[in-house]
Scaffold this active site. Structure first.
Site, PDB file in Angstrom:
ATOM      1  N   TRP A 142     -26.187  15.032  11.154  1.00 67.27           N
ATOM      2  CA  TRP A 142     -26.443  13.715  11.875  1.00 67.27           C
ATOM      3  C   TRP A 142     -27.009  13.837  13.173  1.00 67.27           C
ATOM      4  CZ3 TRP A 142     -27.702  11.520   7.601  1.00 67.27           C
ATOM      5  CH2 TRP A 142     -26.938  11.703   6.536  1.00 67.27           C
ATOM      6  N   ASP A 180     -23.083   8.644  18.903  1.00 64.03           N
ATOM      7  CA  ASP A 180     -23.034   8.105  17.439  1.00 64.03           C
ATOM      8  C   ASP A 180     -21.669   8.096  16.890  1.00 64.03           C
ATOM      9  OD1 ASP A 180     -23.298   7.619  14.779  1.00 64.03           O
ATOM     10  OD2 ASP A 180     -24.761   9.351  14.466  1.00 64.03           O
ATOM     11  N   LYS A 188     -18.878   2.631   7.282  1.00 64.18           N
ATOM     12  CA  LYS A 188     -17.545   3.683   7.174  1.00 64.18           C
ATOM     13  C   LYS A 188     -16.233   2.804   7.415  1.00 64.18           C
ATOM     14  CE  LYS A 188     -20.664   6.967   7.098  1.00 64.18           C
ATOM     15  NZ  LYS A 188     -20.894   7.795   6.034  1.00 64.18           N
TER      16      LYS A 188
END
Length: 356
Positions: free
Chosen positions: A102, A169, A193
């Site tokens: 990511w 992030d 999440k």
């Protein structure tokens, strides 16, 4: 049979969130309407949005510190684009730490906007650790890092002190551990999440860092536009935001981030202790950088895979296979996963050892 959900995302959520969400789908606030069909401009939903935004600041201890909270669409992947659009100056540059898939995706988007400096990368070692000892260029417009790497099972245990805006992030570990969140100038996270179902993206941004790029930003990608419209520049993802609010309420009632951090540490210690003790298994990530959210581990002998897979499935465990980039297994232990579920996995690992 009870299922023990180790899915990396979308992931396990608290049972009470499912129950309250289900009721709201049938009848929201005794309105005779479903949460799926009410107007996002209605008094009932405006109250949801306001409480959710306020709870984020409360839980992160950022109240009255110049931060704005946004609930947007597009996932963290859209933030890969929005961050440089809103923070990188014309002919400017940004600094990135490359710790996984990511982070690499965020770097790729930033390169569209200007010079993108990778201060360090653990890619040559298949991202099995967090790089240390790197230098952040003081003339960069911001520094971007990824706090937790779901695929590779690594987590930043500390964050650098820098004189430029710090962007993070936190998609896979937000609300899971106590941090000084005021160190960060912009935090973003996909909801799916620790916060809610897929479809909502959380952005927490310090207002003073905006409006300095010298570029024209399309309205839909402009943080300031979304701030001005209180996260309702366009129709927001109503149901995911409502489910996120319920999860934030659950977390607050539990005792907040400090309380859930103790539970998360207990879960991680239980599983990592077994991985290190059991001769059939080994961890995939360097010990000092192991994630408390995503535990990646391997069998020392793949000949045992068929037996182990049959055993954990029979125990009601779901979502355990690792990402293809690492192989083996990945136990994602987000906030709502109970310690009981981790014990079930540990019991299966010990049972396998006894049978071999």
């Amino acid at each position: 049979m009870k299922k023990h959900n180790y899915s990396a995302g979308p992931c396990i959520l608290p049972q009470e969130v499912f129950e309250k969400s289900a009721q709201a789908i049938l009848d929201f606030n005794n309105s005779g309407l479903s949460i799926l069909e009410i107007s996002h401009r209605s008094k009932d939903f405006v109250a949801v949005m306001e409480e959710a935004r306020a709870l984020v600041l409360e839980l992160l201890n950022l109240e009255g510190k110049g931060y704005e909270v946004l609930f947007l669409g597009g996932g963290a992947s859209l933030e890969f684009l929005m961050v440089p659009y809103n923070l990188m100056k014309v002919d400017g540059k940004a600094a990135y730490l490359d710790t996984g898939t990511w982070a690499s995706g965020a770097i790729k988007e930033a390169k569209h906007f200007g010079e993108t400096v990778i201060v360090a990368s653990s890619k040559p070692e298949n991202y099995n650790h967090i790089p240390k000892g790197y230098t952040i260029p003081s003339d960069a417009d911001y520094f971007h890092c990824t706090s937790n790497n779901t695929i590779f099972g690594t987590q930043m245990k500390s964050f650098p002190d820098t004189n430029i805006p710090l962007v993070c992030d936190m998609s896979s570990d937000i609300f899971s551990r106590v941090l000084d969140f005021s160190k960060f100038d912009l935090i973003y996270a996909g909801a799916q999440k620790n916060m809610g179902p897929a479809g909502a993206t959380l952005v927490v941004v310090k207002k003073e860092i905006l409006g300095k790029t010298g570029r024209t930003i399309p309205n839909m990608l402009d943080y300031q536009q979304h701030i001005d419209k209180e996260s309702m520049y366009n129709t927001p993802p109503v149901f995911p935001i409502y489910a996120s609010l319920l999860t934030l309420q659950w977390l607050k009632n539990l005792g907040g981030i400090a309380a859930i951090e103790k539970i998360n540490e207990a879960k991680a210690n239980l599983l990592y202790t077994e991985i290190d003790r059991n001769p059939l298994f080994k961890g995939a990530a360097v010990k000092e950088d192991r994630s408390n959210m995503n535990v990646t581990f391997l069998l020392n002998d793949d000949a045992h895979q068929e037996k182990f897979d049959a055993m954990w499935k029979a125990a009601g465990i779901s979502g355990l296979p690792g990402h293809r980039s690492v192989g083996g297994y990945r136990a994602s232990m987000y906030n709502a996963l109970p310690l009981e579920s981790v014990q079930v996995l540990v019991d299966v690992m010990q049972e396998l050892e006894n049978k071999i």
